[in-house]
Design an enzyme around this catalytic site. Structure first.
Site, short mmCIF file in Angstrom:
data_model
loop_
_atom_site.label_atom_id
_atom_site.label_comp_id
_atom_site.label_asym_id
_atom_site.label_seq_id
_atom_site.Cartn_x
_atom_site.Cartn_y
_atom_site.Cartn_z
N CYS A 223 0.80 -1.22 0.00
CA CYS A 223 0.00 0.00 0.00
C CYS A 223 0.84 1.28 0.00
CB CYS A 223 -0.93 0.01 1.21
SG CYS A 223 -2.10 -1.38 1.25
N HIS A 302 12.51 1.18 5.25
CA HIS A 302 12.28 -0.23 4.94
C HIS A 302 12.80 -1.08 6.11
CE1 HIS A 302 11.61 -3.85 2.71
NE2 HIS A 302 11.49 -3.24 1.54
N HIS A 386 -1.92 19.86 7.12
CA HIS A 386 -2.80 18.77 6.71
C HIS A 386 -2.04 17.43 6.77
CE1 HIS A 386 -5.50 21.91 5.26
NE2 HIS A 386 -4.48 22.41 4.58
N HIS A 390 -2.50 6.90 5.45
CA HIS A 390 -3.04 5.77 4.69
C HIS A 390 -4.26 5.17 5.38
CE1 HIS A 390 -3.57 2.07 2.62
NE2 HIS A 390 -3.05 1.32 3.57
N HIS A 419 -14.32 5.52 5.28
CA HIS A 419 -15.76 5.31 5.35
C HIS A 419 -16.39 5.30 3.96
CE1 HIS A 419 -20.01 6.56 5.90
NE2 HIS A 419 -19.94 5.82 6.99
N ASN A 423 -10.47 0.76 1.98
CA ASN A 423 -9.02 0.76 1.79
C ASN A 423 -8.73 0.55 0.31
OD1 ASN A 423 -6.28 0.30 1.67
ND2 ASN A 423 -6.23 -1.24 3.27
#
Length: 495
Positions: A223, A302, A386, A390, A419, A423
């Site tokens: 993702c 990572h 802001h 994810h 909502h 995802n």
């Protein structure tokens, strides 16, 4: 009452002390140089023309010295300008909006689950997950997943890829007037669907892009791959002047429906939904006038060297031979550790000096004075207006809100995206940015922090600066529902 008043007064005083400290530290050089410059100006003002002329002659500068000095200044300035990284502008972006025919409300999802599975425990488990997921009734699944049983064929997966990717690119073309010959670099990321020819080749074929285009197709990176694509496009734009880069982020759901009964592999069925985003980046100076944002930083972390982190999101087959993605119970702890590593790197790049000093003094105090002192958590709200976190699930958003000490408004875009769209993997960050714009909150000079997590395990960040106040868009993924948001999302929705 007096005690309460004293506590309130003390808290107010402490607030102003902190604000004064932040202002003093962050503007230290300005506060130091202004008196010096003022005193110098006053001293020069007191000198008459004759004294100034005498001072100039006392320097004993001849024409050769002046020319050499001017040449040196021009040379240093040229080297500085030429060695600076090229600015990378985000001209515009577009998010795919699924049709109403692809909606998967809870009742439909659970009815299909009961018809497909004869394992009551698995059905009850997925019901509990949906009740607590933070996902709404309007999220969408691809057409192949509406069949009973689902039809995860290669043809259906390609059809979904063409639907979401081409729709997003077509929307971006309409917004920007982009022509196929104007695209110099193409980067596509899709983690779990990697056909031959690649998705990037599919785009080149559809839009008849140039034969010398530099194309890349990223797979298996989870993702957080959307920000990896942004980083790759940025690097390419640094070495190829006067270029445009098209970045496409998506996840294809069709071939990844899990039909078994392992609980850790059933979670993705409940959370992942269809989506895609197309982003136009450019290093052309003339694009700065209409660009929305400028890319400031990309930081990648990572943790794959650690076995637990490597296997916490893992594609495998269960005991019955069904393929799926298993999510470890340690996922949130590993994500928290990756986030700490990431913010340790990004903190010095974005935090004001006041926060960096507080973090440094607390670190030294823990080492030399008292190891039991709690580490200082920098206030990232001073660095960003802001936050786009994810939308991997309610637990992910809750954990980051707690760790970064964010308000409900700061994580509103992430919660509402989860909502409304579920995802959507790597593209979720762009639905969140679109939410902020749709609410009319983006102002010139605002800074945006995008945070993505992905298998491996990775935590990636991108920092953008808004170049102009964004007018509330009249089209986009939120145009028909933004008036209903934000909505109250209960802890549990009984099904």
């Amino acid at each position: 009452m007096p005690a309460a008043g004293g506590v309130f007064s003390g808290s107010v005083n402490l607030k102003y002390v902190k604000l004064g400290y932040q202002y003093l530290v962050n503007h230290f050089l300005t506060l130091l140089l202004v008196p010096v410059i003022a005193a110098t100006a006053l001293e020069l003002a007191r000198l008459g023309p004759g004294e100034l002329l005498s001072l100039w002659r006392s320097l004993e500068l001849d024409l050769v010295h002046i020319l050499c000095s001017a040449f040196l200044v021009v040379f240093v300035g040229t080297v500085y300008v030429m060695s600076r990284p090229r600015p990378v502008y985000l001209v515009d972006y577009a998010c795919y909006k699924p049709p109403a025919s692809c909606r998967a409300p809870f009742a439909t999802f659970m009815e299909h689950t009961r018809l497909i599975s004869d394992d009551d425990k698995s059905v009850r488990f997925q019901t509990r997950i949906l009740e607590r997921s933070g996902i709404g009734e309007e999220t969408c699944l691809p057409p192949a997943n509406h069949y009973i049983p689902p039809n995860p064929s290669m043809e259906a997966a390609r059809a979904e890829a063409q639907l979401v990717i081409f729709s997003a690119i077509d929307d971006l073309v309409r917004r920007t007037g982009l022509k196929p010959k104007d695209i110099d670099i193409l980067v596509v990321n899709c983690s779990l669907f990697s056909p031959t020819p690649s998705l990037s080749a599919m785009i080149i074929n559809k839009y008849k892009l140039r034969s010398n285009i530099r194309s890349f197709n990223l797979s298996g990176m989870g993702c957080s791959a959307g920000l990896i694509s942004i980083d790759l496009a940025r690097d390419m734009l640094q070495v190829h002047p006067n270029s445009n880069a098209l970045v496409v982020s998506t996840e294809i759901i069709t071939p990844n429906f899990y039909q078994g009964s392992r609980r850790d592999m059933l979670l993705p069925n409940c959370l992942f939904r269809m989506g895609a985003a197309a982003i136009l980046l450019s290093n052309r100076r003339r694009e700065a006038r209409r660009a929305k944002y400028r890319l400031v930083h990309v930081v990648r972390t990572h943790k794959g060297a650690d076995d637990r982190a490597y296997r916490c999101v893992y594609q495998e087959e269960d005991e019955q031979g069904f393929s799926g993605i298993s999510l470890s119970k340690e996922l949130m702890a590993i994500a928290g550790d990756a986030l700490k590593s990431n913010i340790t790197t990004i903190g010095p790049l974005v935090l004001p000096m006041s926060e960096q000093l507080l973090f440094f003094f607390r670190l030294v105090g823990r080492k030399l004075v008292n190891k039991s002192w709690r580490p200082y958590i920098p206030d990232f709200k001073l660095a960003f207006e802001h936050f786009c976190i994810h939308a991997g699930g309610r637990a992910v958003i809750d954990e980051l809100q707690k760790n970064l000490q964010l308000s409900a408004r700061h994580v509103e875009a992430s919660r509402m995206t989860l909502h409304r769209f579920g995802n959507t993997s790597s593209s979720s960050l762009w639905y969140e940015l679109a939410y902020i714009e749709a609410k009319g909150r983006m102002r010139r000079g605002d800074r945006v922090w995008q945070i993505g997590f992905g298998s491996g395990f990775k935590c990636n960040s991108a920092v953008w600066k808004c170049l102009r106040t964004i007018k509330t868009p009249t089209n986009g993924p939120w145009d028909d529902c933004i008036h209903r948001y934000p909505v109250d999302i209960p802890e549990v929705v009984k099904l």
